[in-house]
Design a protein around this motif. Sequence first.
Motif, PDB file in Angstrom:
ATOM      1  N   LYS A 832       0.815  -1.152   0.281  1.00 42.98           N
ATOM      2  CA  LYS A 832       0.079  -0.154  -0.051  1.00 42.98           C
ATOM      3  C   LYS A 832       0.922   1.239   0.117  1.00 42.98           C
ATOM      4  CE  LYS A 832      -3.960  -2.169   2.339  1.00 42.98           C
ATOM      5  NZ  LYS A 832      -4.916  -1.834   3.672  1.00 42.98           N
ATOM      6  N   ASP A 833       0.287   2.421  -0.535  1.00 39.67           N
ATOM      7  CA  ASP A 833       1.063   3.560  -0.456  1.00 39.67           C
ATOM      8  C   ASP A 833       1.177   4.095   0.876  1.00 39.67           C
ATOM      9  OD1 ASP A 833       2.052   6.243  -1.972  1.00 39.67           O
ATOM     10  OD2 ASP A 833       0.236   6.866  -0.793  1.00 39.67           O
ATOM     11  N   GLY A 834       2.322   4.567   1.334  1.00 39.83           N
ATOM     12  CA  GLY A 834       2.602   5.040   2.809  1.00 39.83           C
ATOM     13  C   GLY A 834       1.664   6.307   3.256  1.00 39.83           C
ATOM     14  N   LYS A 835       1.295   7.069   2.108  1.00 38.70           N
ATOM     15  CA  LYS A 835       0.371   8.387   2.716  1.00 38.70           C
ATOM     16  C   LYS A 835      -1.141   8.015   2.583  1.00 38.70           C
ATOM     17  CE  LYS A 835       4.148  11.637   1.378  1.00 38.70           C
ATOM     18  NZ  LYS A 835       4.433  12.847   0.640  1.00 38.70           N
ATOM     19  N   THR A 836      -1.545   7.583   1.390  1.00 40.57           N
ATOM     20  CA  THR A 836      -3.104   7.489   1.173  1.00 40.57           C
ATOM     21  C   THR A 836      -3.358   6.148   1.489  1.00 40.57           C
ATOM     22  OG1 THR A 836      -2.492   6.591  -1.235  1.00 40.57           O
ATOM     23  CG2 THR A 836      -2.733   9.114  -0.958  1.00 40.57           C
ATOM     24  N   LYS A 837      -2.440   5.078   1.742  1.00 37.31           N
ATOM     25  CA  LYS A 837      -3.038   3.830   1.964  1.00 37.31           C
ATOM     26  C   LYS A 837      -3.647   3.043   0.855  1.00 37.31           C
ATOM     27  CE  LYS A 837      -1.272   4.117   6.253  1.00 37.31           C
ATOM     28  NZ  LYS A 837       0.086   3.857   6.419  1.00 37.31           N
ATOM     29  N   ALA A 838      -3.576   3.547  -0.248  1.00 38.59           N
ATOM     30  CA  ALA A 838      -4.130   2.896  -1.547  1.00 38.59           C
ATOM     31  C   ALA A 838      -3.328   1.876  -1.912  1.00 38.59           C
ATOM     32  CB  ALA A 838      -4.303   3.848  -2.527  1.00 38.59           C
ATOM     33  N   LYS A 839      -4.046   0.858  -2.530  1.00 42.41           N
ATOM     34  CA  LYS A 839      -3.573  -0.363  -2.948  1.00 42.41           C
ATOM     35  C   LYS A 839      -2.490  -0.064  -3.964  1.00 42.41           C
ATOM     36  CE  LYS A 839      -6.965  -3.747  -1.528  1.00 42.41           C
ATOM     37  NZ  LYS A 839      -7.803  -4.989  -2.008  1.00 42.41           N
ATOM     38  N   LYS A 840      -1.538  -1.075  -3.844  1.00 42.62           N
ATOM     39  CA  LYS A 840      -0.482  -0.993  -5.111  1.00 42.62           C
ATOM     40  C   LYS A 840      -0.536  -2.140  -5.768  1.00 42.62           C
ATOM     41  CE  LYS A 840       2.985   1.841  -4.630  1.00 42.62           C
ATOM     42  NZ  LYS A 840       4.479   2.458  -4.184  1.00 42.62           N
ATOM     43  N   TYR A 841      -0.153  -2.214  -6.978  1.00 42.58           N
ATOM     44  CA  TYR A 841      -0.065  -3.408  -7.865  1.00 42.58           C
ATOM     45  C   TYR A 841       1.292  -3.414  -8.541  1.00 42.58           C
ATOM     46  CZ  TYR A 841      -5.135  -3.859  -6.689  1.00 42.58           C
ATOM     47  OH  TYR A 841      -6.105  -3.623  -6.074  1.00 42.58           O
ATOM     48  N   ALA A 842       1.572  -4.561  -9.295  1.00 46.33           N
ATOM     49  CA  ALA A 842       2.885  -4.583 -10.302  1.00 46.33           C
ATOM     50  C   ALA A 842       2.299  -5.584 -11.372  1.00 46.33           C
ATOM     51  CB  ALA A 842       4.068  -5.016  -9.457  1.00 46.33           C
ATOM     52  N   ILE A 843       3.041  -5.529 -12.429  1.00 44.85           N
ATOM     53  CA  ILE A 843       2.652  -6.438 -13.499  1.00 44.85           C
ATOM     54  C   ILE A 843       3.964  -7.527 -13.402  1.00 44.85           C
ATOM     55  CG2 ILE A 843       2.378  -6.916 -16.024  1.00 44.85           C
ATOM     56  CD1 ILE A 843       0.066  -5.612 -14.614  1.00 44.85           C
ATOM     57  N   GLN A 844       3.584  -8.677 -13.618  1.00 45.97           N
ATOM     58  CA  GLN A 844       4.586  -9.859 -13.647  1.00 45.97           C
ATOM     59  C   GLN A 844       4.495 -10.217 -15.017  1.00 45.97           C
ATOM     60  OE1 GLN A 844       4.579 -12.729 -10.603  1.00 45.97           O
ATOM     61  NE2 GLN A 844       6.115 -13.993 -11.621  1.00 45.97           N
ATOM     62  N   GLN A 845       5.630 -10.398 -15.622  1.00 49.63           N
ATOM     63  CA  GLN A 845       5.643 -11.385 -17.097  1.00 49.63           C
ATOM     64  C   GLN A 845       6.118 -12.560 -16.749  1.00 49.63           C
ATOM     65  OE1 GLN A 845       8.383  -9.539 -19.975  1.00 49.63           O
ATOM     66  NE2 GLN A 845       7.026 -10.279 -21.611  1.00 49.63           N
TER      67      GLN A 845
END
Length: 851
Positions: A832-845
């Motif tokens: 999660k983002d440290g400030k907004t606590k919004a979820k973070k994602y990443a693309i895996q190939q």
Amino acid sequence: MKVTPFGVDDVDESLPTVAACQCTVRSAAALHPGLGRVTAQYHYRHPEQAYVLFSRFRHEPPGEDKTFRYCPCYSKNNPEDKTLLLGAHRVAEAVANQVECIYLTEGEKDSQAFWQYLHRYATTSHMGTTFTVEMAEPFRGFQNDILIAVDKDHENPEHVKALAEGADMPGPRAALNKYYALLAVGIDPEQITFIEAAEGKDPYDHFEAGYGEDDFRTVIMRVLRQRAPKTAGRKTAHTLQLSAVDLPEGPALGRFIAALEAKGHFVEPLGNGEYKTSCPNPAHPDGNPSFDFGQGDERVKGYCRSRECGYETWIEGLGLRAADLYDKPRVDKPNGVDVTNTAIAAEWLRCNIGEGKMAGFFMRDGVIVYTPRVDEQGYSPLTRDGMNEDGPAQVRLANGDVISAFIQFTFDCYKLKMDKDGNVKVDKETGKPIEQKAMFPDAASKRVVSAPDMAPGLRPLMGVVHAPVFRRDGTLVEEPGYDDSSRLLYMPDAGFDMQKVPENPTKREIQKAVRLIMEPISQFPFVTEHDRANWIGALFTPLLRTILPPPYKFILIEAHQPGSGKTFLAEMIRAVYGGVFRSEFPDEESELRKQITSILATTTGPVVVFDNISGSLRSSAFSGLLTSSVWDDRTLGAHKMSICSNDRLWVGTGNNVAIGGDIARRTIRVNIDPKMPDPHLRTEFRIQDPVAWMRANRAEVLHALLTIVRGWISAGMKAGPRTSSDSFAAWTNGINGILQFAGIRAEFDHNSTRVQLSVEDDEWSIFYAAIYETFGDQAWMVKDVVLKVDNELLPDEVTAKGVLDPAKSLGRKLTGRVGRWSGEFTVKNAGKDGKTKAKKYAIQQHDKESN
């Protein structure tokens, strides 16, 4: 190329130096001067010493085609003379040496043609179409092929005219006589093949036209029987019934045969309930075995081939009266059912339902059912669309009203007449209770319907089939009716007649079966051999419901444009097994669930076809159906769930169908491509209507399919190479094992024919690739993607109608797609983002090398 004979001028060798028949063509001409010139002499030799016992001569009377006469050495009273075959010593030699094959023909000229042109063993009977069990005895113990040549009388206009005027049809009838006689001496039906000339009427014409052994055409049993009606078209066929006399019905064949034998007639069984002898007409004393007779449906029937001999002359010649040819009528009066008391009626029903005349009632899923066929009372179409079909039979709920009505019209329901005090009234003259007709009480039926488990005769019904199927142990359900082991009810179509499937098919039988299966699809433009293998695997599947049990993948038959032949391929499978046809795939999920439930609960055919699927195919209900052996849904208008076995093969057709959701990996595609405009205008096909061909040859196609599967079972049921580990693996591997066993060099459900990505996965794959190009393997938030990635690439389900905020919609969808691969990409959680606590994602190939 003209076939060259082997130089064998005659079937028979020179006369041995023992006492023998010395009759010649000259003596035959002198003996029968009114029959014209003698054109052929056929020697009939001793089956061991090979010296001539008698001769048969062919005459050509003026203005007539031909006729035959025996020499004086022939004795019609000698059974050995009557049953002697042409070249009997050669037949004994062939059987002793177990040669590759023996040909059976209708005439001596044809038999000699096989010797002269092919140097093959061939024989015939000197008694025309007659071929008795005694004549077949020399073949007992023969293990190889017997080929019966059928004269093509049906193609001769003169013969067709003669048939209409009352003539016989000797070619097919002669062939069938040989077939039944051979079966009687232990010859396996699989050893026997019917053949006909490629040109001309018979084998002699065939060879004279330059054709060889491999050019003969095979004639299937169904066609042969159509060409050989027992008495159709004969003016000389008379029923032994006086029109002015009211004669009772009943079999009298034994009495008729006894009267013939008492007069010295030699009666020869032809098989299949038919006999031959000389005509009993006193004015017809030529002694030729030209009189055929047998037991008809209600009475003895007979006809004389040689002349117009009416039944009055037969009766007179045998010293019989017309009444002697009939037994007294048998009246099967239905059992009476006492319905005086409702409790007694209910107990009678409890003990009798499921047995005897009520054997058509069964118990399925805890309720009583019955199985009406199309056009029978109780069969009711599931839809009002005239283009739809529900198949050959249905399974219907038998409520109290249905059962009461059945009993009322099947049994003699009565009640005892009572006086006002409740005592049974008695007839004053007979002293017996007075009975009166009555209705079977609905209350009694409803009591039994409420407690079907208490009825000992009700058999559990697992399903209804209309073609033979294999049991779990590899044996075959082939006898019509209920099968205790599989709990299946086998209901073949009326008139369905299939040859016995061999227990251990030979390599030649397997190859023959494969050729027949390939014949109707030989001109379909399958994109690859694997597409063709997918269709063939689907064709095998309904036979294997216990060995390779469902659920099965969806069979989608596709093309790029209409008129390519998709519906033909789907309907060909349904024509073999029977099944359901729906002219379209329901758009609404609720309507689809309703149709699936009604199809599984009510219909019996193992194949369900949805025709002309258009656009995109998405359905969570259908996707779930394809991976479950049981389907449950709420019954329309009721508060209970319907639980049905999903024991069907689901088939669809469509042009460029886009497959969405999880249906993609649960689909097997059959792709065809004519590679031309207006493919529906093609006319160059050898089989113009393959569905009609399948229906016409249904018994032969089923026999071929069953032969291949039985051979695979006998060989150990070896599965094909394992290509998946999902719930369909046992089925696909088993089908591939069958295809490999049959020598079909292609793979069922090959990776190249699968739907690689669903419509949604394809859209997500493109979207993930765009994100990866922008962020690489770095983490990101949804708002970053919306700002930096082209929104036109967002999947349709994110921007569906009614979505006001694509960012929120994308966030919700990503939550459910974490870890799911779309092509070579997947999305994973990245904190999660440290400030907004919004979820973070990443693309895996996907890293192919590391795997």
